[in-house]
Scaffold this motif. Sequence first.
Motif, PDB file in Angstrom:
ATOM      1  N   THR A   9       0.823  -1.182   0.000  1.00  0.00           N
ATOM      2  CA  THR A   9       0.000   0.000   0.000  1.00  0.00           C
ATOM      3  C   THR A   9       0.865   1.242   0.000  1.00  0.00           C
ATOM      4  O   THR A   9       1.950   1.250   0.555  1.00  0.00           O
ATOM      5  N   CYS A  47      -1.433   6.807   2.516  1.00  0.00           N
ATOM      6  CA  CYS A  47      -2.832   6.777   2.135  1.00  0.00           C
ATOM      7  C   CYS A  47      -3.560   5.591   2.733  1.00  0.00           C
ATOM      8  O   CYS A  47      -4.763   5.612   2.889  1.00  0.00           O
ATOM      9  N   ARG A  54      -5.408   4.237  -2.720  1.00  0.00           N
ATOM     10  CA  ARG A  54      -5.567   5.647  -2.376  1.00  0.00           C
ATOM     11  C   ARG A  54      -7.040   6.037  -2.301  1.00  0.00           C
ATOM     12  O   ARG A  54      -7.434   6.856  -1.470  1.00  0.00           O
ATOM     13  N   ALA A  90      -7.657   4.954   2.358  1.00  0.00           N
ATOM     14  CA  ALA A  90      -7.058   6.110   3.030  1.00  0.00           C
ATOM     15  C   ALA A  90      -7.719   6.328   4.392  1.00  0.00           C
ATOM     16  O   ALA A  90      -8.937   6.251   4.532  1.00  0.00           O
TER      17      ALA A  90
END
Length: 317
Positions: free
Chosen positions: A5, A10, A190, A194
């Motif tokens: 990730t 995020c 994202r 997030a």
Amino acid sequence: MSTVTTPSGCAATASPAPPRRLLDWRIRFAALSLIWGFSFLLIKVGTETYAPFQVTLGRLVFGTAVLAAAMAVRRERLPRGVRVWGHLTVAAFLLNALPFSLFAYAELTIPSTLAGICNATSPLWGMALSLVALSEDRPTRVRVAGLGLGFLGVLTVLGAWQGFHGLDATGTALALLASLSYPVGWIYVRRTLAGTGHSHLSMTGAQLLLATVQLAVVTPLFTAVPTRLSVVPLLAIAALGALGTGLAVLLQYGLVAEVGPTTAQMVTYFIPVIATAAGVALLGETLTWSTPVGAVIVLTGAALTQVRPKPLKVPQT
């Protein structure tokens, strides 16, 4: 060759200030560059005996084991919530299971040097996709020029003026698709993960665990059990997972926390150089002039796509 990730934060909340490191960040930066650069050589060695899916599964098993050990030491738990695990399942496919498998299949027919250079196109794909998928990511003349220059470098590496003579189109396409899968995964993360409140280590540990499960289901369907165990390829797979996936993730997060994502992501530009040197020196792969020249053009274009416009200064009144 980021496989987790997004390190920009995020997928998780910001971590507290890191403790003082025993090793200078430059040493760890060099180590990460070497580990990821040699990963393509290790894939090549592994696929000499084992099927691509088996190489990928082994890589994920060893990588997940390293992160599980790190989580145990830091007493961190896996994330909770059906929504989070659902999105992590998709992230695991796009950032781990799919690109790892594609690179392994690609290196059945293309040299590890070419695979390493194809990996360097990820920032170019990311730039192109972000213009469409991320409204806040505004294009600039410099970044668009970098995009065009980068893909010109790809054509140079592939020898477009010779009609791609002597190039395995399928293997090259698989390697480019693998590099495309990374920014697709980053954009997905994202948009969906997030601010979950979980740590990077916890999220990535879950992500690799899910990718391992995905390969554990797929591998028996498409491969046969090896009739013999070859030690060197098996050691290559173990190193690919433990170092190139597990330890590399820990090094990457440490660098991001200490020097920031911009400096940490500069490792991308060293990977193809090391992959090329390793392939030529240790595997005896041939190298024509267009490969290093094209690689330099690709890296220059990729660097330009990462240039952000300076914020406008608000005049004081």
